[in-house]
Design an enzyme around this catalytic site. Structure first.
Site, mmCIF file in Angstrom:
data_model
loop_
_atom_site.group_PDB
_atom_site.id
_atom_site.type_symbol
_atom_site.label_atom_id
_atom_site.label_comp_id
_atom_site.label_asym_id
_atom_site.label_seq_id
_atom_site.Cartn_x
_atom_site.Cartn_y
_atom_site.Cartn_z
ATOM 1 C CE LYS A 1 -3.608 -2.734 2.537
ATOM 2 N NZ LYS A 1 -3.728 -2.914 3.869
ATOM 3 C CD GLN A 19 -3.006 -4.074 6.701
ATOM 4 O OE1 GLN A 19 -2.956 -3.407 6.346
ATOM 5 N NE2 GLN A 19 -3.531 -4.982 6.708
ATOM 6 C CG ASP A 27 -9.382 -0.215 5.498
ATOM 7 O OD1 ASP A 27 -8.884 -0.929 4.016
ATOM 8 O OD2 ASP A 27 -8.614 -0.856 6.283
#
Ligand code: NAP
Length: 282
Positions: free
Chosen positions: A50, A94, A117
């Site tokens: 990412k 994450q 997200d």
């Protein structure tokens, strides 16, 4: 029939060009902060990919790497600072998180305008109401992949195998919004093959190598394999028995190179969108 490939790398490259042009039009690049807690090796790889894509496309990124024993309170306090920091547009924590931290509390804590997200309850709620703000990267990337190949799920029977909050559920909602007739299957579904065999579009996100065999797929179906597994030889594979299924499907995603590249690009798109939300009132 030999299925055509749904090439995620090519579709992501086209999307990247579009997003790069958008970024060039901004006065300054948006900023994404990635928070990693602990040392899960797979998470390390995802975070690295990412960050690399941010650098390539022109998004500023910062990694906050916290130790495995970080308490929930300390993570929430870090998120509160990032929420308050006007230079930060998007916050990504994450997953998976260490067991002492409840992921829902973390997702709730991220400001809804920075929830790139799309896992937070507000993002999920808006999606369910048919007014999506941030959509989870993988389902959004899958919809974009279908569009890239002019494959419309409208009026078709779409079967989604998997009901996780990050893939199966939001994907089913997006398909429904695109006028598909949707069936969701999961580990308690009886006679999975009888369901998958009815699918015009089959989406598989179970995390089980070779779960879907040729006998479970209707001739001419579009097959999207989200799974990321390792086979007995240690090679990456999806949830679909690729070669035999390719002989009956009309379109199929490879693994790797199908859904994965689209997921990363979705995150980039969401970060640019977060910048557009900046200074708006909730
Ligand atoms: P997850 O949270 O483990 O959910 C798996 C889902 O599959 C669950 O709903 C489970 O049912 C269902 N399932 C498991 N075994 C099944 C079976 N034998 N038959 C039918 N359904 C079954 O996983 P996830 O986070 O959604 O991820 C799914 C897969 O996609 C994983 O391989 C993951 O690595 C991959 N993934 C890939 C990307 C990408 O960018 N390519 C992104 C995200 C995830 P229950 O709910 O009944 O347990």
């Amino acid at each position: 029939m030999v299925a055509k490939l749904l090439d995620g790398k090519a579709a992501a490259a086209a999307w990247e060009a579009e997003l790069s042009a958008k970024l060039r039009g901004l006065p300054s690049p948006p900023k994404l902060v990635l928070v990693r807690v602990g040392d899960d090796p797979a998470s390390g790889i995802y975070v690295k990919k990412k960050i690399e894509m941010c650098a390539k496309i022109g998004i500023t990124s910062e990694l906050v790497h916290l130790p495995e024993n970080t308490s929930e309170a300390s993570l929430l306090s870090r998120i509160a600072s990032l929420n308050a920091d006007k230079s930060v547009n998007g916050i990504l924590v994450q997953v998976p998180l260490p067991k002492q931290i409840d992921a829902l509390n973390v997702q709730k804590a991220i400001h809804p305008f920075k929830d790139v997200d799309g896992f937070g309850p507000k993002s999920m709620g808006y999606l369910l109401m048919g007014r999506p703000r941030f959509v989870a990267a993988t389902p959004a990337g899958i919809m974009r992949l279908l569009q890239h190949y002019s494959l419309s799920p409208a009026g078709r029977h779409c079967v989604v195998v998997g009901r996780s909050n990050i893939v199966g559920k939001p994907l089913a909602v997006l398909l429904l919004q695109d006028d598909a007739t949707v069936t969701i299957a999961h580990s308690k579904t009886k006679d999975l093959a009888a369901i998958t065999k009815q699918a015009d579009f089959l989406f598989v996100a179970a995390g089980k190598a070779n779960l879907i065999t040729k006998a479970m797929v209707k001739k001419g179906a579009v097959v999207v394999d989200v799974g990321m597994n390792k086979n007995r030889m240690g090679k990456s594979c999806g949830d679909v028995d690729f070669k035999p299924v390719s002989s009956v499907a009309s379109f199929i995603t490879p693994v790797p190179g199908g859904v994965g590249p689209m997921t990363i690009m979705s995150l980039m798109a969401n970060t640019i969108k977060a910048r557009e939300f900046q200074n708006q009132k909730e």
